[in-house]
Design a protein around this motif. Sequence first.
Motif, short mmCIF file in Angstrom:
data_model
loop_
_atom_site.label_atom_id
_atom_site.label_comp_id
_atom_site.label_asym_id
_atom_site.label_seq_id
_atom_site.Cartn_x
_atom_site.Cartn_y
_atom_site.Cartn_z
N PRO A 137 0.73 -1.30 0.04
CA PRO A 137 -0.28 -0.05 -0.03
C PRO A 137 0.89 1.37 0.07
O PRO A 137 1.76 1.46 0.91
CB PRO A 137 -0.92 -0.10 1.31
N ARG A 138 0.63 2.25 -0.95
CA ARG A 138 1.23 3.58 -0.84
C ARG A 138 2.73 3.27 -1.47
O ARG A 138 3.49 4.42 -1.27
CB ARG A 138 0.88 4.43 0.25
N GLY A 139 3.00 2.11 -1.80
CA GLY A 139 4.48 1.91 -2.19
C GLY A 139 4.98 2.44 -3.62
O GLY A 139 3.97 2.91 -4.32
N PRO A 140 6.09 2.60 -3.85
CA PRO A 140 6.53 3.11 -5.10
C PRO A 140 6.45 2.23 -6.30
O PRO A 140 6.46 2.76 -7.49
CB PRO A 140 8.00 3.69 -4.77
N ILE A 178 3.35 6.57 -8.23
CA ILE A 178 4.06 5.47 -8.47
C ILE A 178 5.17 5.61 -9.20
O ILE A 178 5.26 6.40 -10.23
CB ILE A 178 3.10 4.31 -9.14
N ARG A 179 6.61 4.93 -8.94
CA ARG A 179 7.62 5.35 -9.64
C ARG A 179 8.28 4.11 -10.68
O ARG A 179 9.01 4.31 -11.33
CB ARG A 179 8.77 5.85 -8.80
N GLN A 180 7.50 2.96 -10.31
CA GLN A 180 8.26 1.86 -11.13
C GLN A 180 6.79 0.99 -11.35
O GLN A 180 6.24 0.89 -10.66
CB GLN A 180 9.30 1.28 -10.57
N LEU A 181 6.86 0.44 -12.62
CA LEU A 181 5.99 -0.63 -13.17
C LEU A 181 6.87 -1.90 -13.33
O LEU A 181 7.98 -1.76 -14.00
CB LEU A 181 5.33 -0.20 -14.01
#
Length: 268
Positions: free
Chosen positions: A103-106, A140-143
């Motif tokens: 949750p709420r992670g990057p 979000i910084r990475q998929l």
Amino acid sequence: MTTPTHLHHEMRRLDPRFTPLNLRIRPSGRADRERLDLCFRTLSPESSRLRFFATKRALSDKELDFFSGADGGDHIALAAIRLDEQGQEQEALGFVRCVRLVPRGPCAEFSITVLDAEQGRGLGSALADAVMQAAAAAGIRQLCFEVLADNMQMRKLAHHMGGTARRVEDGTLEYDCALTPAPAAAPTLAPEPLPAPALVAAPTAAPSPPAPAAPPAWVLPWFVGPRGLVGAWFQGVDETLVLAQRAQTDLLHWWGIRSPEHATPGAV
């Protein structure tokens, strides 16, 4: 759910080599549960294998609840919906989503599904671009995602997204796609206070011209005798002399003195 307004748009003719495609990409939620079920049932066995790494004919109720339960924060889901000539939504042509690992992670896991009939038309790239934009806006910084090595279309899409393969294991590629942070909104500057207006003395009204002085009260010379005679002011020399003579005569008469022309004959 959160509805990013920048995702509401229509796309026409994604690839000029094909017939025009009229659709809308928008956030997906509970209202799309039936579209999700129908879209999955429409997939060919091969498309199902490439998507789930195994042949799967139907989604369970639990899976449908999860896929349709995007909240727009930790779980972002978008749908490509075909539009008819009147602009009304019809069936779903594909879905894309990303789910945060914590949750709420990057970092979030990416997945996408496009109907067989619509594959190869650029729809997958359009969905991927839209979800990347929404994910970046959500922080979000990475998929990250896994792809079967023989899934050439998905590998091509990973390249479009800027992903790099981390390793190959058991015929699987793992990709990481860095997202560009959404540009920060320009700070709203408080307007500079306007300078206080200079105190300008109110224009002094021009003094009113003095009222013309009332003409002096003219005192008319007057002569009063026993008969109440009033003389006029310079009403002709002759008239004045006549009045004076009459006044003198009246005065003499009042004192009992008669003028010679009025004396009684024989009186002394």
